[in-house]
Structure formats: C-alpha cells, structure tokens
Design a protein around this motif. Structure first.
Motif, short mmCIF file in Angstrom:
data_model
loop_
_atom_site.label_atom_id
_atom_site.label_comp_id
_atom_site.label_asym_id
_atom_site.label_seq_id
_atom_site.Cartn_x
_atom_site.Cartn_y
_atom_site.Cartn_z
N LYS A 11 60.62 51.64 19.38
CA LYS A 11 60.19 51.78 17.99
C LYS A 11 60.22 50.45 17.25
N GLY A 12 61.20 49.60 17.58
CA GLY A 12 61.39 48.36 16.84
C GLY A 12 60.55 47.20 17.34
N GLY A 13 60.09 47.28 18.58
CA GLY A 13 59.24 46.23 19.13
C GLY A 13 59.85 44.85 19.05
N GLU A 14 59.05 43.90 18.56
CA GLU A 14 59.47 42.50 18.51
C GLU A 14 60.67 42.30 17.57
N VAL A 15 60.72 43.07 16.48
CA VAL A 15 61.84 42.93 15.55
C VAL A 15 63.16 43.30 16.25
N ALA A 16 63.14 44.40 16.98
CA ALA A 16 64.34 44.82 17.72
C ALA A 16 64.71 43.78 18.77
N GLU A 17 63.72 43.22 19.42
CA GLU A 17 63.96 42.20 20.44
C GLU A 17 64.62 40.97 19.83
N ARG A 18 64.10 40.53 18.70
CA ARG A 18 64.65 39.35 18.03
C ARG A 18 66.05 39.62 17.48
N LEU A 19 66.25 40.81 16.93
CA LEU A 19 67.58 41.16 16.46
C LEU A 19 68.57 41.20 17.62
N GLY A 20 68.14 41.73 18.75
CA GLY A 20 69.00 41.77 19.93
C GLY A 20 69.43 40.37 20.35
N ALA A 21 68.48 39.43 20.33
CA ALA A 21 68.80 38.05 20.67
C ALA A 21 69.75 37.44 19.64
N LEU A 22 69.54 37.77 18.38
CA LEU A 22 70.41 37.25 17.32
C LEU A 22 71.82 37.82 17.44
N TYR A 23 71.93 39.11 17.75
CA TYR A 23 73.25 39.71 17.94
C TYR A 23 73.96 39.08 19.14
N ALA A 24 73.23 38.78 20.21
CA ALA A 24 73.83 38.13 21.37
C ALA A 24 74.35 36.73 20.98
N TYR A 25 73.58 36.02 20.16
CA TYR A 25 73.99 34.71 19.69
C TYR A 25 75.24 34.81 18.82
N ILE A 26 75.28 35.79 17.93
CA ILE A 26 76.45 36.00 17.07
C ILE A 26 77.68 36.29 17.93
N ALA A 27 77.53 37.11 18.96
CA ALA A 27 78.65 37.42 19.85
C ALA A 27 79.14 36.15 20.55
N ARG A 28 78.21 35.27 20.95
CA ARG A 28 78.62 34.00 21.58
C ARG A 28 79.36 33.10 20.59
N LEU A 29 78.89 33.09 19.33
CA LEU A 29 79.59 32.31 18.30
C LEU A 29 81.01 32.82 18.11
N LEU A 30 81.15 34.14 18.07
CA LEU A 30 82.47 34.73 17.90
C LEU A 30 83.38 34.41 19.09
N LEU A 31 82.83 34.46 20.27
CA LEU A 31 83.60 34.12 21.47
C LEU A 31 84.06 32.66 21.42
N ALA A 32 83.15 31.77 21.02
CA ALA A 32 83.50 30.34 20.90
C ALA A 32 84.58 30.15 19.83
#
Length: 137
Positions: A84-105
């Motif tokens: 349903k979310g298409g490209e927006v969902a894909e980009r948000l998923g990538a952004l959430y993964a980046y946020i998780a990496r920032l938190l881990l760092a």
C-alpha cells in the motif's frame, strides 16, 4: 523499615496504574494513534538514554537505547506496508534502519551526536505523522 516497604509498595502500585493507563490507551487507539504512541515511546526512550549517558549510567543507557531500537524495528518498521505504501514505505523503511544504526552507534560509542541525530529524525517523521492525523480528523 516500614516507610521503605510503603514506598516500595507505592512504587509498584504507581507502575501498575501507569501500565493499565497505557494498555487502556492502546486498546482504544486507532491505527494512526498507535503509530503516534510508538513515536512517543521511542522519543521518551531516547531522552532517558541521554540522561543516563550524561550521568554515566551505562547499563540504564543501554536498556533505554535498546528499547528505542526495538520500537523502531519491531514497531515502526514492522508497521510499514510495502504494497500500500510503495516508495514511501520503502524510503521510510530505509530511514528507520538508519535510525536504528545511529542508536546502535550511540550505545556502542557513547556518541551523543548519533543519539541527537536519531532523535531529530524521529521527531521530523513524528511531526509529519501527527499533522496527517490532524488533517484527516
């Protein structure tokens, strides 16, 4: 000693009361409100992590950051619907993964800047999400 036991009992009671309040809020929330609650929880965990980081409480900092990562990965990212979310969902998923990496760092290196950046990104997404909710209401 009785005062200590009374304070401990009060603390347990207050926590139970808060948990019931949160559970009631979750059960009565619509899907949009649930996502807002996830953002609020992640941001609260990041604020707690910052306080523990500044106070040198490594164990509690780790717990708070782990909770924030869990909310981002198993709450926010898992709620995305690629169909349903298409490209927006894909980009948000990538952004959430980046946020998780920032938190881990931030956790691994006691990196205040990574923690701050993760918080800013989450706040940007959360404010947009809240605005969508106000417009649809």
């Amino acid at each position: 000693m009785n005062a200590n036991r009374g304070a401990a009992a009060y603390g347990r009671g207050a926590k139970a009361y808060a948990r019931v309040g949160v559970e009631s809020g979750v059960m009565s929330a619509n899907p949009h409100q649930l996502i807002v609650m996830l953002f609020d929880g992640a941001q609260a965990s990041i604020r707690a992590a910052r306080i523990h980081m500044q106070g040198g409480n490594i164990a509690e900092k780790g717990k708070a950051i782990s909770k924030a990562i869990d909310i981002v990965n198993t709450g926010l990212a898992a709620a995305l619907d690629p169909e349903k979310g298409g490209e927006v969902a894909e980009r948000l998923g990538a952004l959430y993964a980046y946020i998780a990496r920032l938190l881990l760092a931030a956790n691994l290196h006691n990196d205040q800047e990574s923690l701050d950046q993760a918080e800013r990104l989450l706040e940007d997404i959360a404010s947009a999400w809240r605005e969508i909710g106000q417009q649809s209401a």
